[in-house]
Design a protein around this motif. Structure first.
Motif, PDB file in Angstrom:
ATOM      1  N   GLU A 297      86.692  54.720  53.102  1.00 17.70           N
ATOM      2  CA  GLU A 297      86.216  53.460  53.671  1.00 17.70           C
ATOM      3  C   GLU A 297      85.670  53.628  55.092  1.00 17.70           C
ATOM      4  O   GLU A 297      85.217  52.663  55.707  1.00 17.70           O
ATOM      5  CB  GLU A 297      87.346  52.432  53.692  1.00 17.70           C
ATOM      6  N   THR A 298      85.688  54.837  55.629  1.00 13.35           N
ATOM      7  CA  THR A 298      85.289  55.065  57.016  1.00 13.35           C
ATOM      8  C   THR A 298      83.817  55.460  57.109  1.00 13.35           C
ATOM      9  O   THR A 298      83.360  56.361  56.410  1.00 13.35           O
ATOM     10  CB  THR A 298      86.155  56.174  57.650  1.00 13.35           C
ATOM     11  N   GLU A 299      83.082  54.753  57.992  1.00 21.11           N
ATOM     12  CA  GLU A 299      81.674  55.088  58.236  1.00 21.11           C
ATOM     13  C   GLU A 299      81.591  56.207  59.275  1.00 21.11           C
ATOM     14  O   GLU A 299      82.413  56.289  60.186  1.00 21.11           O
ATOM     15  CB  GLU A 299      80.909  53.867  58.734  1.00 21.11           C
ATOM     16  N   ILE A 300      80.581  57.073  59.133  1.00 21.39           N
ATOM     17  CA  ILE A 300      80.521  58.270  59.975  1.00 21.39           C
ATOM     18  C   ILE A 300      79.086  58.664  60.267  1.00 21.39           C
ATOM     19  O   ILE A 300      78.183  58.453  59.459  1.00 21.39           O
ATOM     20  CB  ILE A 300      81.267  59.444  59.293  1.00 21.39           C
ATOM     21  N   SER A 301      78.875  59.246  61.467  1.00 20.03           N
ATOM     22  CA  SER A 301      77.616  59.922  61.779  1.00 20.03           C
ATOM     23  C   SER A 301      77.959  61.344  62.209  1.00 20.03           C
ATOM     24  O   SER A 301      78.976  61.580  62.855  1.00 20.03           O
ATOM     25  CB  SER A 301      76.846  59.203  62.898  1.00 20.03           C
ATOM     26  N   VAL A 302      77.104  62.288  61.821  1.00 19.18           N
ATOM     27  CA  VAL A 302      77.339  63.702  62.115  1.00 19.18           C
ATOM     28  C   VAL A 302      76.085  64.282  62.768  1.00 19.18           C
ATOM     29  O   VAL A 302      74.998  64.208  62.205  1.00 19.18           O
ATOM     30  CB  VAL A 302      77.675  64.510  60.845  1.00 19.18           C
ATOM     31  N   ASN A 303      76.252  64.850  63.956  1.00 18.39           N
ATOM     32  CA  ASN A 303      75.174  65.543  64.655  1.00 18.39           C
ATOM     33  C   ASN A 303      75.646  66.974  64.882  1.00 18.39           C
ATOM     34  O   ASN A 303      76.525  67.224  65.697  1.00 18.39           O
ATOM     35  CB  ASN A 303      74.870  64.850  65.983  1.00 18.39           C
ATOM     36  N   HIS A 304      75.075  67.911  64.127  1.00 18.21           N
ATOM     37  CA  HIS A 304      75.572  69.294  64.124  1.00 18.21           C
ATOM     38  C   HIS A 304      74.446  70.266  64.424  1.00 18.21           C
ATOM     39  O   HIS A 304      73.334  70.130  63.906  1.00 18.21           O
ATOM     40  CB  HIS A 304      76.171  69.622  62.750  1.00 18.21           C
ATOM     41  N   SER A 305      74.745  71.272  65.263  1.00 13.63           N
ATOM     42  CA  SER A 305      73.777  72.336  65.522  1.00 13.63           C
ATOM     43  C   SER A 305      74.513  73.665  65.615  1.00 13.63           C
ATOM     44  O   SER A 305      75.646  73.731  66.093  1.00 13.63           O
ATOM     45  CB  SER A 305      73.001  72.072  66.814  1.00 13.63           C
ATOM     46  N   SER A 306      73.865  74.736  65.143  1.00 11.74           N
ATOM     47  CA  SER A 306      74.461  76.075  65.211  1.00 11.74           C
ATOM     48  C   SER A 306      73.360  77.117  65.246  1.00 11.74           C
ATOM     49  O   SER A 306      72.246  76.886  64.774  1.00 11.74           O
ATOM     50  CB  SER A 306      75.378  76.323  64.009  1.00 11.74           C
TER      51      SER A 306
END
Length: 238
Positions: free
Chosen positions: A179-188
């Motif tokens: 039920e949890t909303e999420i944003s992901v900003n990932h760099s590698s």
């Protein structure tokens, strides 16, 4: 104002070092990126083969190779010398102009220390508690670490909660309730990414930004920002 000026000088050192590294890589040391990717591949393959002896050997060959490549750059040498003189200057200045702190008598702002769920580390494997715990935003920096964050054992507060992780090498796994909303900003620099049903295999220069459809309007949401050299990110529903 003094703190802003100090940060400005320090940021100038970092920007100058990055510019020197860019010039060095483009004009004088074109094999640097390739050598770093090879070292990253050794680290990744070695970690996959742990705890076997061959895995340990490959892993440490990659770590040592990456460090030697960085240390041998003019940019790194400039950075070390510049930071040394930066702190030497402030040390000498503090001796000549000591800072006196005057206690406030009219009003005092109340502050409460928060328990840290995870901590900065050099080499470690750490995870959030496997029992119910009180949520606190995560902001950590590691050299090499495997990090597991399980949000099924906590209740997020109203508003936006933050997970911010920076590390040189290692894997990050995050378990998110449905039920949890999420944003992901990932760099590698090199690694693999799996966010729910979206998967990208191991590749150089990964950069991913995704969010669930209801993220912007949600009253409770989690913002994830991950920056790493070599490693993988997994975000799973639980």
């Amino acid at each position: 104002m003094k703190r802003i000026v100090d940060n400005g000088y320090f940021n100038l050192i970092i920007i100058t070092a990055l510019f020197i590294l860019f010039v060095e890589v483009v004009f004088f040391h074109s094999g640097f990126i390739f050598a770093l990717l090879v070292a990253g591949a050794f680290i990744y393959i070695g970690r996959k083969r742990l705890p076997r002896r061959s895995g340990k050997i490959l892993f440490w060959i990659g770590i040592i190779g990456a460090i030697l490549n960085l240390v041998n750059t003019v940019a790194f040498q400039f950075l070390v010398i510049a930071i040394f003189f930066y702190y030497l200057f402030h040390f000498v200045k503090s001796k000549k102009e000591p800072v006196y702190i005057t206690p406030l008598t009219e009003s005092r702002e109340s502050l409460r220390a928060q328990r840290q769920l995870l901590k900065n580390s050099f080499i470690s494997r750490q995870r959030t508690d496997e029992i119910v715990y009180e949520w606190s935003d995560i902001n950590i920096q590691n050299v090499w670490s495997d990090v597991v964050i399980d949000l099924s054992y906590t209740v997020l507060p109203k508003g936006e909660s933050v997970i911010f992780i920076r590390q040189l090498a290692g894997n990050v796994t995050i378990f998110i309730p449905y039920e949890t909303e999420i944003s992901v900003n990932h760099s590698s620099m090199a690694g693999a990414v799996t966010i729910f049903d979206h998967a990208q295999s191991f590749a150089p220069l990964q950069n991913v930004y995704m969010k669930t459809p209801e993220f912007d309007e949600a009253s409770q949401k989690i913002k994830v920002m991950i920056s790493m050299g070599v490693g993988s990110l997994e975000v799973k529903r639980i």
